[in-house]
Design a protein around this motif. Structure first.
Motif, PDB file in Angstrom:
ATOM      1  N   UNK A  64       0.787  -1.226   0.000  1.00 47.00           N
ATOM      2  CA  UNK A  64       0.000   0.000   0.000  1.00 47.00           C
ATOM      3  C   UNK A  64       0.816   1.272   0.000  1.00 47.00           C
ATOM      4  N   UNK A  65       2.124   1.161  -0.333  1.00 45.47           N
ATOM      5  CA  UNK A  65       2.998   2.334  -0.276  1.00 45.47           C
ATOM      6  C   UNK A  65       2.565   3.399  -1.271  1.00 45.47           C
ATOM      7  N   UNK A  66       2.256   2.992  -2.509  1.00 48.00           N
ATOM      8  CA  UNK A  66       1.864   3.969  -3.528  1.00 48.00           C
ATOM      9  C   UNK A  66       0.544   4.653  -3.183  1.00 48.00           C
ATOM     10  N   UNK A  67      -0.402   3.899  -2.633  1.00 48.27           N
ATOM     11  CA  UNK A  67      -1.673   4.495  -2.223  1.00 48.27           C
ATOM     12  C   UNK A  67      -1.460   5.499  -1.096  1.00 48.27           C
ATOM     13  N   UNK A  68      -0.590   5.140  -0.171  1.00 50.82           N
ATOM     14  CA  UNK A  68      -0.310   6.055   0.942  1.00 50.82           C
ATOM     15  C   UNK A  68       0.359   7.327   0.436  1.00 50.82           C
ATOM     16  N   UNK A  69       1.281   7.183  -0.513  1.00 51.04           N
ATOM     17  CA  UNK A  69       1.955   8.357  -1.073  1.00 51.04           C
ATOM     18  C   UNK A  69       0.968   9.275  -1.791  1.00 51.04           C
ATOM     19  N   UNK A  70       0.066   8.693  -2.553  1.00 53.40           N
ATOM     20  CA  UNK A  70      -0.917   9.502  -3.266  1.00 53.40           C
ATOM     21  C   UNK A  70      -1.857  10.204  -2.291  1.00 53.40           C
ATOM     22  N   UNK A  71      -2.321   9.469  -1.270  1.00 48.01           N
ATOM     23  CA  UNK A  71      -3.210  10.078  -0.279  1.00 48.01           C
ATOM     24  C   UNK A  71      -2.505  11.223   0.449  1.00 48.01           C
ATOM     25  N   UNK A  72      -1.227  11.027   0.778  1.00 50.95           N
ATOM     26  CA  UNK A  72      -0.457  12.067   1.462  1.00 50.95           C
ATOM     27  C   UNK A  72      -0.275  13.284   0.568  1.00 50.95           C
ATOM     28  N   UNK A  73       0.095  13.046  -0.699  1.00 53.82           N
ATOM     29  CA  UNK A  73       0.311  14.153  -1.638  1.00 53.82           C
ATOM     30  C   UNK A  73      -0.982  14.922  -1.873  1.00 53.82           C
ATOM     31  N   UNK A  74      -2.097  14.203  -1.997  1.00 53.84           N
ATOM     32  CA  UNK A  74      -3.387  14.869  -2.217  1.00 53.84           C
ATOM     33  C   UNK A  74      -3.772  15.724  -1.018  1.00 53.84           C
ATOM     34  N   UNK A  75      -3.534  15.214   0.188  1.00 56.02           N
ATOM     35  CA  UNK A  75      -3.858  15.971   1.395  1.00 56.02           C
ATOM     36  C   UNK A  75      -2.997  17.227   1.496  1.00 56.02           C
ATOM     37  N   UNK A  76      -1.722  17.092   1.159  1.00 58.97           N
ATOM     38  CA  UNK A  76      -0.830  18.256   1.229  1.00 58.97           C
ATOM     39  C   UNK A  76      -1.184  19.287   0.160  1.00 58.97           C
ATOM     40  N   UNK A  77      -1.659  18.807  -0.991  1.00 61.26           N
ATOM     41  CA  UNK A  77      -2.102  19.743  -2.022  1.00 61.26           C
ATOM     42  C   UNK A  77      -3.321  20.524  -1.541  1.00 61.26           C
ATOM     43  N   UNK A  78      -4.260  19.852  -0.910  1.00 62.17           N
ATOM     44  CA  UNK A  78      -5.449  20.534  -0.396  1.00 62.17           C
ATOM     45  C   UNK A  78      -5.069  21.504   0.722  1.00 62.17           C
ATOM     46  N   UNK A  79      -4.125  21.088   1.562  1.00 58.99           N
ATOM     47  CA  UNK A  79      -3.651  21.976   2.634  1.00 58.99           C
ATOM     48  C   UNK A  79      -3.014  23.232   2.050  1.00 58.99           C
ATOM     49  N   UNK A  80      -2.215  23.059   0.983  1.00 56.41           N
ATOM     50  CA  UNK A  80      -1.585  24.210   0.328  1.00 56.41           C
ATOM     51  C   UNK A  80      -2.625  25.137  -0.284  1.00 56.41           C
ATOM     52  N   UNK A  81      -3.717  24.557  -0.809  1.00 61.10           N
ATOM     53  CA  UNK A  81      -4.791  25.375  -1.369  1.00 61.10           C
ATOM     54  C   UNK A  81      -5.467  26.197  -0.269  1.00 61.10           C
ATOM     55  N   UNK A  82      -5.731  25.559   0.871  1.00 62.21           N
ATOM     56  CA  UNK A  82      -6.328  26.299   1.987  1.00 62.21           C
ATOM     57  C   UNK A  82      -5.390  27.403   2.470  1.00 62.21           C
TER      58      UNK A  82
END
Length: 459
Positions: free
Chosen positions: A346-364
């Protein structure tokens, strides 16, 4: 036929690659990022002015120039830019193949040398070059390059934000010094006047006009002015030291002008809120941070797809130097392969979920930065308006209090209807109003500086 299939596969891969990574779009500006009670369409803004044109005091200009040249926070920011430039250069070189050269000497037993039969011991001499290259089918390397570019621009904008704040901090500290100088001057003049009052009260007591209480009160009034002077001198010393730190200087005196020689800028155009993205460096930095997070999300998506790598090697290998440059000593190979992740916990899924969350955080964070910028502009505008609103009333108050001091002193000499308490009250009110008037001027300057800082620039 084979060529047709090759082109077909290439087209399919290219089409799929376009769907893996997304094209960046600038986020929409928050609808609430407006200047409160200030709606306009004029795009003229003081943010477009360099600080040399906005701050016209030549001594202040010299201080700001030195601060930009020597300030340690700015120097640290410049080193972060150098590091980001190196990272961007590395991301560009990622499109090139890795090339490594190697040379070795190997001693072995029971080797099978070329054409000599079995021997017990042999020495093998190898020299060669290996190269590997990964095809950027899914856009991972391109996204990495764009992320590195955004990171570099982020550090540049951060450096500009530090410089913008530095210019404002130097100017604010400078005008605070001028205000303190003016307050010290008023206190010293007040002290001189009150010394004269003490002498006058003693003469009046000798003439029987006033009693001993008036003399004692006048002396206390003199000491009240005297005791305020050391506090102002201490504030001047501390403010000079603070300004020295901004200039990367040891604590010391600061050459400066006087408050009475300062002229407020006449043009204080604020432009429109959308221009904050153009001029305000922290807003630009927030957008670049979002851009970097966006590209990192693209990179995380590509990890789910196979990677195509090509590896080649060539060189010479022989048990005898004389065989190196012959057909028997020459070797070479090339290998192409696809690597598809199947199960990696599940490493790739975790990386994508982390990157997506950080992108949303950067947008906020971008939205918050825009809202904060609009709030700071609104605050500065209102502070400037309130300081200007007090100016006329303050001038009238000072004129009236000066007359009140003169009148009560005259009445004290010639009329028994007044006493020194009236003089004392009028003098204290005058001093308070004089100090308040100086603070009003400082408030105007600090509001102007805050407006310049909040709109951006500082270059």
């Amino acid at each position: 036929m084979n060529n047709k299939y090759t082109w077909l596969v290439a087209i399919v891969l290219l089409t799929a690659a376009c769907k893996v990574t997304e094209r960046y779009q600038r986020p929409e500006l928050p609808a609430a990022a407006q200047y409160r009670d200030h709606a306009g369409t004029d795009t003229n803004t003081i943010a477009a002015k360099p600080w040399q044109e906005f701050f016209t005091d030549t001594l202040l200009q010299q201080l700001i120039a030195r601060g930009i040249r020597e300030n340690l926070d700015l120097k640290m920011a410049m080193q972060r830019i150098v590091a980001a430039q190196a990272a961007l250069k590395q991301s560009k070189l990622a499109f090139l193949p890795d090339v490594n050269a190697n040379a070795s000497v190997k001693q072995s037993r029971l080797a099978f040398p070329q054409g000599y039969g079995l021997v017990n011991n042999a020495t093998q001499y190898d020299v060669g070059v290996t190269a590997s290259w990964e095809a950027d089918i899914w856009g991972k390397l391109r996204s990495s390059k764009r992320a590195a570019q955004a990171a570099l621009l982020n550090t540049v904008a951060a450096q500009q934000a530090i410089q913008s704040s530095l210019v404002a901090d130097i100017a604010s500290t400078y005008y605070t010094l001028l205000a303190l100088d003016q307050q010290l001057l008023v206190l010293q003049q007040t002290l001189d006047n009150r010394k004269e009052d003490v002498s006058s009260m003693r003469d009046l007591k000798a003439s029987g006009v006033v009693n001993g209480a008036a003399v004692v009160q006048s002396e206390a009034n003199q000491y009240a002015a005297a005791v305020a002077i050391p506090d102002v001198k201490r504030q001047i010393r501390e403010t000079e030291n603070a300004l020295s730190i901004l200039l990367a200087l040891p604590p010391g005196p600061v050459v400066r002008s006087v408050m009475s020689a300062q002229q407020l800028p006449q043009d204080l155009s604020t432009g429109v809120p959308a221009q904050l993205l153009q001029y305000r460096p922290d807003v630009k930095a927030a957008e670049y941070a979002f851009r970097q997070a966006f590209e990192n999300t693209n990179i995380a998506r590509t990890a789910f797809y196979p990677s195509l790598s090509i590896t080649a090697a060539g060189g010479f290998s022989s048990f005898d130097f004389s065989q190196w440059f012959t057909n028997s000593g020459l070797f070479g190979n090339i290998i192409g392969g696809l690597t598809q992740p199947v199960f990696n916990k599940g490493l790739n899924k975790a990386r994508l979920a982390t990157a997506t969350a950080r992108q949303q955080e950067a947008l906020y964070n971008f939205s918050k930065t825009m809202l904060t910028a609009g709030k700071e502009v609104s605050d500065a505008l209102y502070s400037l308006a309130s300081a200007s609103e007090k100016k006329e009333s303050r001038e009238k108050q000072l004129a009236s209090l000066e007359k009140a001091v003169d009148f009560t002193k005259e009445l004290l000499r010639y009329s028994s209807a007044t006493n020194y308490t009236d003089v004392l009250t009028s003098e204290q009110n005058l001093l308070s109003a004089q100090m308040g008037g100086i603070n009003d001027q400082l408030q105007q300057w600090l509001a102007v500086i805050a407006l310049y800082r909040s709109l951006g620039n500082g270059d």
